[in-house]
Motif scaffolding. Structure first.
Motif, PDB file in Angstrom:
ATOM      1  N   PHE A   1      11.689   5.307  -2.531  1.00 39.63           N
ATOM      2  CA  PHE A   1      10.752   6.123  -3.306  1.00 39.63           C
ATOM      3  C   PHE A   1       9.887   7.025  -2.434  1.00 39.63           C
ATOM      4  CE2 PHE A   1      11.728   2.373  -5.894  1.00 39.63           C
ATOM      5  CZ  PHE A   1      12.279   3.024  -6.988  1.00 39.63           C
ATOM      6  N   SER A   2       9.976   6.814  -1.126  1.00 36.94           N
ATOM      7  CA  SER A   2       9.163   7.612  -0.206  1.00 36.94           C
ATOM      8  C   SER A   2      10.065   8.572   0.569  1.00 36.94           C
ATOM      9  CB  SER A   2       8.408   6.704   0.769  1.00 36.94           C
ATOM     10  OG  SER A   2       7.512   5.873   0.050  1.00 36.94           O
ATOM     11  N   LEU A   3       9.888   9.854   0.276  1.00 33.72           N
ATOM     12  CA  LEU A   3      10.632  10.883   1.006  1.00 33.72           C
ATOM     13  C   LEU A   3      10.258  10.769   2.490  1.00 33.72           C
ATOM     14  CD1 LEU A   3      12.355  13.481   0.222  1.00 33.72           C
ATOM     15  CD2 LEU A   3      10.206  14.734   0.542  1.00 33.72           C
ATOM     16  N   HIS A   4      11.238  10.865   3.382  1.00 35.59           N
ATOM     17  CA  HIS A   4      10.894  10.748   4.803  1.00 35.59           C
ATOM     18  C   HIS A   4      11.873  11.531   5.666  1.00 35.59           C
ATOM     19  CE1 HIS A   4      13.709   7.477   3.891  1.00 35.59           C
ATOM     20  NE2 HIS A   4      14.081   7.496   5.162  1.00 35.59           N
ATOM     21  N   ARG A   5      11.460  11.752   6.914  1.00 38.69           N
ATOM     22  CA  ARG A   5      12.315  12.476   7.858  1.00 38.69           C
ATOM     23  C   ARG A   5      11.925  12.095   9.282  1.00 38.69           C
ATOM     24  NH1 ARG A   5       9.987  18.745   8.128  1.00 38.69           N
ATOM     25  NH2 ARG A   5       7.862  18.228   8.739  1.00 38.69           N
ATOM     26  N   VAL A   6      12.778  12.482  10.235  1.00 44.72           N
ATOM     27  CA  VAL A   6      12.399  12.424  11.645  1.00 44.72           C
ATOM     28  C   VAL A   6      12.450  13.862  12.144  1.00 44.72           C
ATOM     29  CG1 VAL A   6      12.852  11.434  13.912  1.00 44.72           C
ATOM     30  CG2 VAL A   6      13.429  10.118  11.855  1.00 44.72           C
ATOM     31  N   THR A   7      11.325  14.347  12.662  1.00 46.41           N
ATOM     32  CA  THR A   7      11.248  15.756  13.067  1.00 46.41           C
ATOM     33  C   THR A   7      12.121  16.000  14.307  1.00 46.41           C
ATOM     34  OG1 THR A   7       9.333  15.393  14.502  1.00 46.41           O
ATOM     35  CG2 THR A   7       8.882  15.948  12.189  1.00 46.41           C
ATOM     36  N   LYS A   8      12.349  17.271  14.570  1.00 46.85           N
ATOM     37  CA  LYS A   8      13.243  17.666  15.664  1.00 46.85           C
ATOM     38  C   LYS A   8      12.752  17.113  17.013  1.00 46.85           C
ATOM     39  CE  LYS A   8      15.346  21.510  15.346  1.00 46.85           C
ATOM     40  NZ  LYS A   8      16.006  22.807  15.361  1.00 46.85           N
ATOM     41  N   VAL A   9      13.660  16.500  17.741  1.00 45.45           N
ATOM     42  CA  VAL A   9      13.341  16.040  19.099  1.00 45.45           C
ATOM     43  C   VAL A   9      13.318  17.274  20.009  1.00 45.45           C
ATOM     44  CG1 VAL A   9      14.231  14.673  21.039  1.00 45.45           C
ATOM     45  CG2 VAL A   9      14.354  13.764  18.702  1.00 45.45           C
ATOM     46  N   ALA A  10      12.264  17.406  20.796  1.00 46.16           N
ATOM     47  CA  ALA A  10      12.121  18.603  21.648  1.00 46.16           C
ATOM     48  C   ALA A  10      13.313  18.734  22.589  1.00 46.16           C
ATOM     49  CB  ALA A  10      10.819  18.510  22.449  1.00 46.16           C
ATOM     50  N   THR A  11      13.626  19.979  22.919  1.00 49.87           N
ATOM     51  CA  THR A  11      14.846  20.213  23.717  1.00 49.87           C
ATOM     52  C   THR A  11      14.724  19.660  25.141  1.00 49.87           C
ATOM     53  OG1 THR A  11      13.987  22.428  24.091  1.00 49.87           O
ATOM     54  CG2 THR A  11      15.745  22.226  22.482  1.00 49.87           C
ATOM     55  N   ASP A  12      13.477  19.445  25.602  1.00 50.00           N
ATOM     56  CA  ASP A  12      13.353  18.884  26.958  1.00 50.00           C
ATOM     57  C   ASP A  12      12.942  17.409  26.925  1.00 50.00           C
ATOM     58  OD1 ASP A  12      10.882  19.299  25.925  1.00 50.00           O
ATOM     59  OD2 ASP A  12      10.042  20.306  27.700  1.00 50.00           O
TER      60      ASP A  12
ATOM     61  N   ASP B   1       0.823  -1.203   0.000  1.00 51.58           N
ATOM     62  CA  ASP B   1       0.000   0.000   0.000  1.00 51.58           C
ATOM     63  C   ASP B   1       0.864   1.263   0.000  1.00 51.58           C
ATOM     64  OD1 ASP B   1      -2.121   1.807   0.323  1.00 51.58           O
ATOM     65  OD2 ASP B   1      -1.800   1.800   2.497  1.00 51.58           O
ATOM     66  N   ASP B   2       1.754   1.394   0.977  1.00 50.61           N
ATOM     67  CA  ASP B   2       2.519   2.645   1.032  1.00 50.61           C
ATOM     68  C   ASP B   2       3.970   2.475   1.443  1.00 50.61           C
ATOM     69  OD1 ASP B   2       2.436   2.235   3.714  1.00 50.61           O
ATOM     70  OD2 ASP B   2       1.555   4.158   4.235  1.00 50.61           O
ATOM     71  N   GLY B   3       4.481   1.239   1.358  1.00 50.83           N
ATOM     72  CA  GLY B   3       5.909   1.021   1.603  1.00 50.83           C
ATOM     73  C   GLY B   3       6.293   1.028   3.070  1.00 50.83           C
ATOM     74  N   CYS B   4       5.297   1.027   3.961  1.00 47.43           N
ATOM     75  CA  CYS B   4       5.622   1.102   5.385  1.00 47.43           C
ATOM     76  C   CYS B   4       4.738   0.147   6.177  1.00 47.43           C
ATOM     77  CB  CYS B   4       5.398   2.538   5.879  1.00 47.43           C
ATOM     78  SG  CYS B   4       5.804   2.764   7.613  1.00 47.43           S
ATOM     79  N   ALA B   5       5.339  -0.677   6.994  1.00 50.68           N
ATOM     80  CA  ALA B   5       4.561  -1.563   7.860  1.00 50.68           C
ATOM     81  C   ALA B   5       5.090  -1.449   9.283  1.00 50.68           C
ATOM     82  CB  ALA B   5       4.668  -3.010   7.388  1.00 50.68           C
ATOM     83  N   VAL B   6       4.189  -1.244  10.214  1.00 50.17           N
ATOM     84  CA  VAL B   6       4.583  -1.171  11.627  1.00 50.17           C
ATOM     85  C   VAL B   6       3.912  -2.321  12.362  1.00 50.17           C
ATOM     86  CG1 VAL B   6       4.480   0.189  13.754  1.00 50.17           C
ATOM     87  CG2 VAL B   6       4.824   1.333  11.551  1.00 50.17           C
ATOM     88  N   ILE B   7       4.701  -3.084  13.096  1.00 48.59           N
ATOM     89  CA  ILE B   7       4.129  -4.104  13.977  1.00 48.59           C
ATOM     90  C   ILE B   7       4.228  -3.524  15.387  1.00 48.59           C
ATOM     91  CG2 ILE B   7       4.268  -6.486  14.767  1.00 48.59           C
ATOM     92  CD1 ILE B   7       5.512  -7.221  12.094  1.00 48.59           C
TER      93      ILE B   7
ATOM     94  N   TYR C   1       6.500  10.500   6.389  1.00 44.93           N
ATOM     95  CA  TYR C   1       6.880  10.055   5.042  1.00 44.93           C
ATOM     96  C   TYR C   1       5.806  10.397   4.030  1.00 44.93           C
ATOM     97  CZ  TYR C   1       3.860   5.977   5.871  1.00 44.93           C
ATOM     98  OH  TYR C   1       2.800   5.157   6.149  1.00 44.93           O
ATOM     99  N   SER C   2       6.261  10.613   2.805  1.00 44.74           N
ATOM    100  CA  SER C   2       5.352  10.890   1.702  1.00 44.74           C
ATOM    101  C   SER C   2       5.403   9.673   0.781  1.00 44.74           C
ATOM    102  CB  SER C   2       5.811  12.154   0.963  1.00 44.74           C
ATOM    103  OG  SER C   2       4.974  12.378  -0.134  1.00 44.74           O
ATOM    104  N   PRO C   3       4.393   8.783   0.878  1.00 44.87           N
ATOM    105  CA  PRO C   3       4.479   7.478   0.223  1.00 44.87           C
ATOM    106  C   PRO C   3       4.645   7.591  -1.288  1.00 44.87           C
ATOM    107  CG  PRO C   3       2.554   7.596   1.669  1.00 44.87           C
ATOM    108  CD  PRO C   3       3.129   8.968   1.596  1.00 44.87           C
ATOM    109  N   ASN C   4       5.644   6.887  -1.794  1.00 45.48           N
ATOM    110  CA  ASN C   4       5.862   6.783  -3.245  1.00 45.48           C
ATOM    111  C   ASN C   4       5.748   8.122  -3.958  1.00 45.48           C
ATOM    112  OD1 ASN C   4       6.309   3.972  -3.200  1.00 45.48           O
ATOM    113  ND2 ASN C   4       4.105   3.667  -2.917  1.00 45.48           N
ATOM    114  N   ILE C   5       6.349   9.129  -3.369  1.00 44.93           N
ATOM    115  CA  ILE C   5       6.299  10.466  -3.961  1.00 44.93           C
ATOM    116  C   ILE C   5       7.077  10.495  -5.276  1.00 44.93           C
ATOM    117  CG2 ILE C   5       8.265  11.243  -2.593  1.00 44.93           C
ATOM    118  CD1 ILE C   5       7.069  13.967  -2.347  1.00 44.93           C
ATOM    119  N   ARG C   6       8.106   9.642  -5.429  1.00 43.95           N
ATOM    120  CA  ARG C   6       8.815   9.575  -6.714  1.00 43.95           C
ATOM    121  C   ARG C   6       8.739   8.158  -7.273  1.00 43.95           C
ATOM    122  NH1 ARG C   6      15.466   9.752  -5.743  1.00 43.95           N
ATOM    123  NH2 ARG C   6      15.585   7.882  -4.461  1.00 43.95           N
ATOM    124  N   THR C   7       8.980   8.064  -8.570  1.00 40.02           N
ATOM    125  CA  THR C   7       9.042   6.760  -9.228  1.00 40.02           C
ATOM    126  C   THR C   7      10.390   6.682  -9.932  1.00 40.02           C
ATOM    127  OG1 THR C   7       8.129   7.635 -11.277  1.00 40.02           O
ATOM    128  CG2 THR C   7       6.553   6.743  -9.688  1.00 40.02           C
TER     129      THR C   7
END
Ligand SMILES: O=C(O)CCC(=O)C(=O)O
Ligand SMILES: [Fe+2]
Length: 295
Positions: free
Chosen positions: A234-245, A47-53, A191-197
């Motif tokens: 193919f899915s652009l992704h990132r981890v957002t900034k961890v809060a300073t506290d 579906d979108d290239g990502c599976a979480v168990i 993540y932006s699923p399959n944003i590029r091909t």
């Protein structure tokens, strides 16, 4: 002939006390529950290239693994660089605000494979043969092997308070990670699923994500103990900034290969880790011996 028993991992805690096998029976490939779990995971990957168990690990395993990471944090390599999604240089021939010319902070660190103790619980899960067979099934591969690289096979990604991993694509086909320590705020996987091909980079849409237009973006609510399989080519992704506290965010990154005994290239290893081990040099020598090219 007698059956040869699986060599026992030296971790004193049995894997059954680390992975919640009641809920996720990765060790019972003949059971209907296993078939359902593989089918569900494959469907999510399709579906979108990502599976979480979710809650893959037992809650009791988390303090053990967190303590393990705290113990090997002295081996952390940290850096702050500015990257575009392609880990490439900018292109002066393109407009200044083009996706390729848009750089953002990638700060953080990793703990290399040779920092882990032989008795590591994280390593026991990483190497557990039924888990490898299960992941291969989910990815529709005949088999997978632990990446034999003595620095890159198993690593911890660390994001300390204030750190982030900017938008990017991965170079490997898939990544298997377990979140061990979650951030209390920030540190979200998006993540932006399959944003590029293969034929279309879709730069405009990439630029929109870089400009914080999150229309195409999904945000995961990962919790400590969740296992994630992610196709990041193919899915652009990132981890957002961890809060300073917030406490540091730690993920265990499990690297596997389709063939056994694969080791990273010498030069690449030096770039990534700032050093290489005798095994890398030996592998490079045997590569050049087996290379029949003339130049
Ligand atoms: O730490 C994570 O959750 C994954 C970070 C990532 O995208 C990567 O290591 O390529
Ligand atoms: Fe990534």
């Amino acid at each position: 002939m007698t059956d040869v028993a699986e060599p026992q991992h030296p971790c004193p805690i049995p894997v059954a006390e680390l992975i919640d096998l009641e809920r996720h029976p990765v060790d019972r490939p003949d059971s209907p529950l296993y078939a359902a779990l593989v089918a569900e995971t494959r469907a999510k990957l399709d579906d979108d290239g990502c599976a979480v168990i979710s809650q893959f690990l037992h809650d009791e395993a988390l303090p053990v693994m967190s303590a393990e990471i705290r113990g090997i944090r002295p081996f952390l390599h940290e850096s702050t660089i500015h990257i575009n999604p392609y880990f490439s240089e900018g292109d002066p021939l393109l407009p200044k605000d083009h996706a390729i010319n848009t750089f953002a902070e990638r700060s953080g660190g990793f703990i290399p494979r040779d920092a882990f103790a032989a008795t590591s619980a994280i390593d026991a899960v990483y190497q557990w043969p039924p888990l490898l067979a299960f992941i291969a099934d989910c990815l529709d591969l005949p088999e997978i092997h632990c990446y034999a690289d003595p620095l890159a096979g198993l690593t911890i990604n660390a994001l300390d308070p204030g750190q982030q991993f900017a938008w990017h694509y991965d170079t490997n086909d898939y990544a298997v990670t377990i979140l061990v320590d979650e951030a209390s705020e920030g540190g979200l996987f998006q993540y932006s699923p399959n944003i590029r091909t293969a034929g279309d980079e879709n730069f405009d849409c990439v630029r929109s994500c870089q400009g914080e237009d999150l229309t195409t973006v999904r945000t995961l609510q990962l919790r400590s103990g969740d296992l994630q399989i992610f196709r990041g080519r193919f899915s652009l992704h990132r981890v957002t900034k961890v809060a300073t506290d917030s406490p540091a965010r730690h993920t265990a990154v499990f690297a596997y290969t389709e063939k056994p005994d694969v080791i990273g290239r010498l030069e690449r290893t030096r770039q990534l880790f700032g050093r290489a081990l005798p095994a890398h040099e030996a592998a490079e020598r045997s590569r050049s011996r087996s290379d029949e090219l003339k130049d």
